[in-house]
Design an enzyme around this catalytic site. Structure first.
Site, PDB file in Angstrom:
ATOM      1  NE  ARG A   2      -4.688  -1.180   9.764  1.00 34.26           N
ATOM      2  CZ  ARG A   2      -3.717  -0.910   9.168  1.00 34.26           C
ATOM      3  NH1 ARG A   2      -3.747   0.382   8.498  1.00 34.26           N
ATOM      4  NH2 ARG A   2      -2.578  -1.728   9.459  1.00 34.26           N
ATOM      5  NE  ARG A   6       7.979  -2.100   6.143  1.00 34.89           N
ATOM      6  CZ  ARG A   6       6.450  -2.283   6.317  1.00 34.89           C
ATOM      7  NH1 ARG A   6       5.601  -1.620   5.409  1.00 34.89           N
ATOM      8  NH2 ARG A   6       6.014  -2.786   7.178  1.00 34.89           N
ATOM      9  NE  ARG A  36       2.079  -4.783  11.147  1.00 38.16           N
ATOM     10  CZ  ARG A  36       3.256  -4.482  10.359  1.00 38.16           C
ATOM     11  NH1 ARG A  36       4.283  -4.816  11.030  1.00 38.16           N
ATOM     12  NH2 ARG A  36       3.290  -3.997   9.361  1.00 38.16           N
ATOM     13  CE  LYS A  40      -1.924  -1.169   3.909  1.00 38.58           C
ATOM     14  NZ  LYS A  40      -1.246  -2.713   4.130  1.00 38.58           N
ATOM     15  NE  ARG A  82       6.009  -0.213  10.010  1.00 40.20           N
ATOM     16  CZ  ARG A  82       4.935  -0.238   9.406  1.00 40.20           C
ATOM     17  NH1 ARG A  82       4.860   0.371   8.022  1.00 40.20           N
ATOM     18  NH2 ARG A  82       3.768  -0.940   9.760  1.00 40.20           N
TER      19      ARG A  82
HETATM   20  P1  AP5 Z   1       4.897  -1.531   1.737  1.00 35.13           P
HETATM   21  O1  AP5 Z   1       4.475  -0.980   0.695  1.00 35.13           O
HETATM   22  O2  AP5 Z   1       5.469  -0.857   3.125  1.00 35.13           O
HETATM   23  O3  AP5 Z   1       3.560  -2.336   2.333  1.00 35.13           O
HETATM   24  P2  AP5 Z   1       2.305  -1.835   3.034  1.00 35.13           P
HETATM   25  O4  AP5 Z   1       1.053  -2.538   2.466  1.00 35.13           O
HETATM   26  O5  AP5 Z   1       2.302  -0.217   3.125  1.00 35.13           O
HETATM   27  O6  AP5 Z   1       2.467  -2.486   4.565  1.00 35.13           O
HETATM   28  P3  AP5 Z   1       2.361  -1.837   6.023  1.00 35.13           P
HETATM   29  O7  AP5 Z   1       3.331  -2.855   6.966  1.00 35.13           O
HETATM   30  O8  AP5 Z   1       2.788  -0.519   5.961  1.00 35.13           O
HETATM   31  O9  AP5 Z   1       0.975  -2.046   6.366  1.00 35.13           O
HETATM   32  P4  AP5 Z   1       0.263  -2.179   7.805  1.00 35.13           P
HETATM   33  O10 AP5 Z   1      -1.056  -1.946   7.178  1.00 35.13           O
HETATM   34  O11 AP5 Z   1       0.567  -3.278   8.578  1.00 35.13           O
HETATM   35  O12 AP5 Z   1       1.006  -0.844   8.327  1.00 35.13           O
HETATM   36  P5  AP5 Z   1       0.588   0.552   8.778  1.00 35.13           P
HETATM   37  O13 AP5 Z   1       1.737   1.635   8.725  1.00 35.13           O
HETATM   38  O14 AP5 Z   1      -0.631   1.000   8.022  1.00 35.13           O
HETATM   39  O15 AP5 Z   1       5.500  -2.913   1.195  1.00 35.13           O
HETATM   40  C1  AP5 Z   1       6.324  -3.779   2.082  1.00 35.13           C
HETATM   41  C2  AP5 Z   1       7.626  -4.298   1.644  1.00 35.13           C
HETATM   42  O16 AP5 Z   1       7.459  -5.010   0.702  1.00 35.13           O
HETATM   43  C3  AP5 Z   1       8.263  -2.983   1.234  1.00 35.13           C
HETATM   44  O17 AP5 Z   1       9.722  -3.369   1.545  1.00 35.13           O
HETATM   45  C4  AP5 Z   1       8.375  -3.023  -0.215  1.00 35.13           C
HETATM   46  O18 AP5 Z   1       9.644  -2.542  -0.965  1.00 35.13           O
HETATM   47  C5  AP5 Z   1       8.147  -4.435  -0.612  1.00 35.13           C
HETATM   48  N1  AP5 Z   1       7.290  -4.429  -1.629  1.00 35.13           N
HETATM   49  C6  AP5 Z   1       5.960  -3.671  -2.095  1.00 35.13           C
HETATM   50  N2  AP5 Z   1       5.429  -4.183  -3.157  1.00 35.13           N
HETATM   51  C7  AP5 Z   1       5.982  -5.488  -3.537  1.00 35.13           C
HETATM   52  C8  AP5 Z   1       5.815  -6.210  -4.553  1.00 35.13           C
HETATM   53  N3  AP5 Z   1       4.687  -6.151  -5.416  1.00 35.13           N
HETATM   54  N4  AP5 Z   1       6.878  -7.400  -4.934  1.00 35.13           N
HETATM   55  C9  AP5 Z   1       7.647  -7.403  -3.818  1.00 35.13           C
HETATM   56  N5  AP5 Z   1       8.029  -6.456  -2.970  1.00 35.13           N
HETATM   57  C10 AP5 Z   1       7.297  -5.477  -2.807  1.00 35.13           C
HETATM   58  O19 AP5 Z   1      -0.018   0.431  10.219  1.00 35.13           O
HETATM   59  C11 AP5 Z   1       0.890  -0.025  11.317  1.00 35.13           C
HETATM   60  C12 AP5 Z   1       0.110   0.025  12.737  1.00 35.13           C
HETATM   61  O20 AP5 Z   1      -0.721   1.214  13.007  1.00 35.13           O
HETATM   62  C13 AP5 Z   1      -1.045  -1.049  12.666  1.00 35.13           C
HETATM   63  O21 AP5 Z   1      -0.541  -2.248  12.855  1.00 35.13           O
HETATM   64  C14 AP5 Z   1      -2.001  -0.430  13.908  1.00 35.13           C
HETATM   65  O22 AP5 Z   1      -1.457  -0.651  14.947  1.00 35.13           O
HETATM   66  C15 AP5 Z   1      -1.742   1.157  13.436  1.00 35.13           C
HETATM   67  N6  AP5 Z   1      -2.588   1.609  12.477  1.00 35.13           N
HETATM   68  C16 AP5 Z   1      -2.594   2.046  11.142  1.00 35.13           C
HETATM   69  N7  AP5 Z   1      -3.944   2.592  10.866  1.00 35.13           N
HETATM   70  C17 AP5 Z   1      -4.857   2.243  11.515  1.00 35.13           C
HETATM   71  C18 AP5 Z   1      -6.233   2.484  11.322  1.00 35.13           C
HETATM   72  N8  AP5 Z   1      -6.921   2.651  10.430  1.00 35.13           N
HETATM   73  N9  AP5 Z   1      -6.864   1.805  12.549  1.00 35.13           N
HETATM   74  C19 AP5 Z   1      -6.269   1.324  13.388  1.00 35.13           C
HETATM   75  N10 AP5 Z   1      -5.018   1.213  13.428  1.00 35.13           N
HETATM   76  C20 AP5 Z   1      -4.364   1.588  12.784  1.00 35.13           C
HETATM   77 MG    MG Z   2       2.500   1.157   4.759  1.00 34.65          MG
END
Ligand code: AP5
Ligand code: MG
Ligand code: ZN
Length: 217
Positions: free
Chosen positions: A88, A127, A172, A13, A161
């Site tokens: 979410r 990552r 997660r 994402k 992270r």
């Molecule tokens: P990346 O693009 O970083 O993946 P992502 O989908 O952004 O994954 P996240 O880990 O950021 O998602 P998340 O939902 O767990 O975390 P968030 O920060 O939102 O890609 C990952 C890796 O893969 C990278 O190294 C990239 O280079 C590689 N890659 C990408 N695409 C690829 C491909 N096609 N092929 C190969 N490699 C690839 O949330 C973190 C925490 O915050 C949550 O756990 C929660 O505690 C809190 N939080 C955030 N939002 C909310 C909400 N709305 N409600 C409640 N809690 C929330």
């Molecule tokens: Mg992300």
């Protein structure tokens, strides 16, 4: 245009949102990034969110809904935005519907990035991001052109992270399947859901998403 990127942790994402922000001028609104900034700033929200995030659990709906409601009022959102990691839960989706209604805005699409759970642990544990401009990288899948130097800003400082470890990823993923996956039928019923193959390589996923956005424009 207002678009949601929906998918499990590590689906790509953030990677795709950064690209779309550059190519289409839609601002990336990542609740994860906003909460991490709040944690490092030590703000009230950060203090409330920290333990949930480190455990791989969702922060309360009230906190994230409050953050997004304020953020979409800002000027840079007037041309449209891309939600990364929000909503979410069904309660968050309903709150988003209400805030869009109140601002006379409408959601154009929800892009589901489908990726098998097995590859997600690898993606997440490999990552890292630029400490200065937040560009995302991966130990194997997406290295900077020059080892140890950010492609975009030349920085040599990178971050990993706190929640990017094996155990937290499992938790997660559980949160995703239990609390976030119900959004798929929610948006399907509204005719907004578009599916892309998130297992494809990064450029290919961008092409698929650009096709979806192109068909909306
Ligand atoms: P990346 O693009 O970083 O993946 P992502 O989908 O952004 O994954 P996240 O880990 O950021 O998602 P998340 O939902 O767990 O975390 P968030 O920060 O939102 O890609 C990952 C890796 O893969 C990278 O190294 C990239 O280079 C590689 N890659 C990408 N695409 C690829 C491909 N096609 N092929 C190969 N490699 C690839 O949330 C973190 C925490 O915050 C949550 O756990 C929660 O505690 C809190 N939080 C955030 N939002 C909310 C909400 N709305 N409600 C409640 N809690 C929330
Ligand atoms: Mg992300
Ligand atoms: Zn950088």
């Amino acid at each position: 245009m207002i678009v949601i990127l929906l998918g499990p942790p590590g689906a790509g994402k953030g990677t795709q949102a950064q690209r779309i922000e550059k190519s289409q001028g839609l601002v990336q609104l990542s609740t994860g990034d906003m909460l991490r900034s709040a944690v490092s700033a030590g703000s009230e929200v950060g203090k409330l969110a920290k333990d949930f995030m480190e455990a791989g659990k969702l922060v309360t709906d009230e906190i994230v809904v409050g953050i997004i409601a304020e953020r979409i009022e800002e000027d840079d959102c007037k041309q449209g935005f891309l939600l990364d990691g929000f909503p979410r839960t069904v309660a968050q989706a309903e709150a988003l519907d209400n805030m869009l209604d109140q601002n006379d805005l409408k959601l154009d699409a929800v892009v589901e990035m489908q990726v098998n759970d097995e590859v997600l642990v690898d993606r997440i544990t490999g990552r890292y991001t630029c400490a200065d401009c937040n560009a995302g990288y991966h130990d194997k899948n997406l290295k900077p052109k020059v080892d140890g130097v950010c492609d975009y800003c030349g920085s040599t400082n990178f971050n990993r992270r706190a929640d990017d470890n094996r155990e937290t990823v499992i938790s997660r993923l559980e949160s995703y399947h239990a609390q976030t996956a119900p959004l798929l039928p929610y948006y399907e019923a509204k005719g907004l859901l578009k599916v892309v193959d998130g297992m494809a390589d990064i450029d290919d996923v961008s092409t698929q998403i650009n096709e979806v956005l192109g068909a909306l424009a």
